[in-house]
Scaffold this motif. Sequence first.
Motif, short mmCIF file in Angstrom:
data_model
loop_
_atom_site.label_atom_id
_atom_site.label_comp_id
_atom_site.label_asym_id
_atom_site.label_seq_id
_atom_site.Cartn_x
_atom_site.Cartn_y
_atom_site.Cartn_z
N ALA A 10 39.70 6.22 18.65
CA ALA A 10 39.18 4.87 18.46
C ALA A 10 40.30 3.93 18.07
O ALA A 10 41.30 4.34 17.46
CB ALA A 10 38.10 4.87 17.38
N THR A 11 40.15 2.67 18.43
CA THR A 11 41.14 1.65 18.10
C THR A 11 40.58 0.74 17.02
O THR A 11 39.44 0.27 17.13
CB THR A 11 41.53 0.84 19.34
N ILE A 12 41.37 0.51 16.00
CA ILE A 12 40.95 -0.32 14.87
C ILE A 12 41.77 -1.61 14.89
O ILE A 12 43.01 -1.57 14.98
CB ILE A 12 41.18 0.42 13.54
N THR A 13 41.08 -2.74 14.83
CA THR A 13 41.76 -4.04 14.77
C THR A 13 41.85 -4.49 13.32
O THR A 13 40.86 -4.48 12.60
CB THR A 13 41.02 -5.08 15.61
N MET A 14 43.08 -4.87 12.94
CA MET A 14 43.31 -5.22 11.53
C MET A 14 44.26 -6.42 11.46
O MET A 14 45.29 -6.44 12.16
CB MET A 14 43.92 -4.03 10.80
N PRO A 15 43.95 -7.42 10.63
CA PRO A 15 44.91 -8.51 10.43
C PRO A 15 46.22 -7.97 9.85
O PRO A 15 46.21 -7.05 9.02
CB PRO A 15 44.19 -9.43 9.43
N VAL B 184 50.78 -5.16 18.77
CA VAL B 184 50.64 -6.46 18.12
C VAL B 184 50.03 -7.43 19.09
O VAL B 184 50.41 -7.48 20.27
CB VAL B 184 51.99 -6.96 17.60
N SER B 185 49.04 -8.21 18.63
CA SER B 185 48.40 -9.20 19.50
C SER B 185 49.39 -10.28 19.88
O SER B 185 50.45 -10.43 19.26
CB SER B 185 47.20 -9.81 18.79
N GLU B 186 49.05 -11.03 20.91
CA GLU B 186 49.96 -12.07 21.41
C GLU B 186 50.27 -13.11 20.34
O GLU B 186 51.40 -13.59 20.24
CB GLU B 186 49.33 -12.73 22.64
N CYS B 187 49.27 -13.44 19.56
CA CYS B 187 49.52 -14.44 18.51
C CYS B 187 50.25 -13.85 17.32
O CYS B 187 50.73 -14.57 16.44
CB CYS B 187 48.21 -15.07 18.07
N GLY B 188 50.33 -12.50 17.25
CA GLY B 188 51.05 -11.84 16.16
C GLY B 188 50.27 -11.73 14.88
O GLY B 188 50.78 -11.22 13.89
N GLY B 189 49.01 -12.17 14.87
CA GLY B 189 48.24 -12.15 13.64
C GLY B 189 47.41 -10.90 13.44
O GLY B 189 46.92 -10.66 12.33
N LYS B 190 47.24 -10.10 14.50
CA LYS B 190 46.42 -8.90 14.39
C LYS B 190 47.12 -7.70 14.99
O LYS B 190 47.97 -7.84 15.87
CB LYS B 190 45.06 -9.13 15.07
N LEU B 191 46.71 -6.52 14.49
CA LEU B 191 47.25 -5.26 14.99
C LEU B 191 46.11 -4.43 15.56
O LEU B 191 45.03 -4.35 14.96
CB LEU B 191 47.93 -4.47 13.87
#
Length: 837
Positions: free
Chosen positions: A422-427, A457-464
């Motif tokens: 599973a993939t977890i999204t985290m700030p 890392v997301s494109e905006c760099g705010g989330k992983l």
Amino acid sequence: MLLSQNWVTALLRAQNPDWSVTAEEMDAGYVRVGFETEGYTPIEETTGPLVLGVVENIEELTGFKKPIRYCKVNVGDANGTGELQGIVCGARNFKEGDTVVVSLPGAELPGGFKIAARETYDHVSEGMICSAAELGLASKQTKGIITLPATAGAPGTDARAVLGLDDTIFDVNVTPDRGYALSARGLTRELASAFNLTYTDPAQDPAIAGVTVDVPPVSGTTLDVSVAPETKTVRFGLRKVTGVDPTAKTPFWIERELLLSGQRLVNLPTDITNFVMILLGQPMHAFDANRIDGSLQVRTAQAGEKLTTLDHVERTLSAEDVVICDNSGVQSLAGVMGGSTSEIADDTTDVYFEAAIWDPILVARTCRRHKLSSEASRRFERGVDPTLVEVALDVAASLLAQYGGGTIEAGRTLIGDVPAPATITMPVDFPGRIAGVTYSRETVVKRLEEVGCTVSVSECGGKLDVTAPAWRSDLTFKEALVEEVLRLEGLEDIPSVVPTPPPGRGLTPAQLRRRAIGHALAYNGYLEILPTPFIANDVFDVWGLEQDDPRRATVSVQNPLESDHAILGTTLLPSMLESLRRNIVRGQHNVALYGVEQVSFARGEGKSPMPSVSERPSEETIAELVASLPHQPLHVAVVGCGEIEPEGPWGAGRAFTYADAIEAARLVARAADVELEVENAEMLPWHPGRCAALKVYGEVVGYAGELHPQVLERAELPARTCAMELDVTALPFAPSFPAPTLSAFPALLQDVALVVSEDTPAEAVRKTVVEGAGPLVEKVELFDVYRSETLGADKKSLAFNIVFRAADRTLTDDECSEARMAAVELAAQKHGAELRA
């Protein structure tokens, strides 16, 4: 988890060749990444000559109770002569030409065992051929002595370096949520983070652990296997090795790590499965292939099926147990222990290696059901990496082929796929917000990758977007990821900010009253005890209470500490009297005790509903639950016997009487800020003629007086023992005492003696005198009770002291006499009182 420091160091040096730490530093490293250790113990030192030797000749000695051998061992020049060393030995697991470890005369082994030449079995033994236990490598005696390959060293070479005796054993405490750490693979990964080292996974490169994996390409299956869905088996794999030499020995380097990890040596195939488990964390099982009848089935057991496990205990299986079977029956208790019918024997030549991933909950339930725990079950209960099945099979097969002379078949049975992670999204700043410490994005990513996570890392760099590794089944939510970052960065670096507590509101009125009652009794000489809530089952029968007495509404305890004290008390007196008796038995004859505790009265049938946990109970259910709970008012009780005022140079002592028990009740009432009324009463276990009912606003709140003689006799207590018990919860909180009015004018004192019938309460007459004397009365006190033949058999004289005082003037004798006579007249009307001349 036991693991040697040298093995851990060797695994980490694959990518960090110059790395080395002391035992203290390694222990601190474990702690730094969240693993406490139960301690570390160095292998006890062996002093003196300990060398390698080659057995040149073995002479079997006969005529003794047990087999004994006289060996001629080549120890080179270590003995100073170069001649063969004669040693008597009882072990049978070596032959001529084997390299062994010899302690020569002058050596001292662990435990203070000194080696010297001595005559035994009609021969002079000049030393000892050593086992692993004798050198401190194992805590228990192992099978036979240590045998080493010829390449270990020339005869006479110091054996310490060859055996690795300069080592320390760590006992690492692995928490249940981190089962991956029950392996060298998991712990070395953690230490790599603790010391900022480059980590190599032995599952991806077994060569760092001394294992050369050489298996043929997979072609077909090795054995048909069926897996029932109800077993919840994640993966199941088999690999076969044929033509194994049944006499092949486990190489010493594997034996050493097994012994230092607390494992028992069995045979080469079994030792290899244990080694793979310690190295990678994947439990395995070795079957004798020639004892398997047909295909294998993984299913749940039939209730009542039998299996004799490897510990030689026959077990009756449950329908919830997962088992591995062949056509002849059950062969293994899945995830826990194999069966004896297909275990590796002395003549085993063909071996099936089995590796699987079992359901943790089913394994845990099986262990508890059969009270059987194993090294395998410890790991399966905590979760095992599902990607290890193929690796473990290949490593085990390669080792058996290398050291057992077997051939690895190309076929491999493999059922089940690795579950998709599973993939977890985290700030990115989430760990910092939780800890109150700023962590850079690079730091967060680095620490998560160290534990095996894949991080993008997301494109905006705010989330992983974080994908947890297969061996970390506990990483399923972002808070768990935060914990990994925090522990690897160092929990000690997180500042401790103590929150400011809100201002308190002080003690509640009930708490203040309870404290005041305790202080009042303690200040007046009573000693506090903590009454037990449990009372004897038959205490009310002993007292002779009626069946409808409210005190019989007791609450029974389902699992009592003592079967004869299985109910909760509705009164404190049984516990208080038991404490009083214990004090008297121990020589304390003048005793005054008090206790403040809740009692329990059953309400309704005492049965509580069992609402569903899937949703909030309804208001009706909650009300039913509350109504089923026992009523638990707070009581205070006093018991006393012997002298309340001790005898001494000042004169004779004074016994504790019913009047002192009543006065104790008045102490409680004054502390609670209420006015107490006292009346004659009859209430067991008090004496019928010496019992007082304690009332507040006309409601009975307790009783005081002398206890019944029969009750005291059965309780083995002294005669005239007195007691008081009062319901504190029933006392009102509204202050009933008027504020005192102080007058600067003098008081006038007058006495009055009234003759009344014997059954007229003195308190009732006193209240009448107060009422009749009017507002000029400040206080009326009874100071004498007189009986005589002159008055009559059914008469008594009550003498009262009356204090008159006015707030605005000095009273005259005439005013006071008029008020006194008004009181006499009212007493005559209400009680038929006559003024005594």
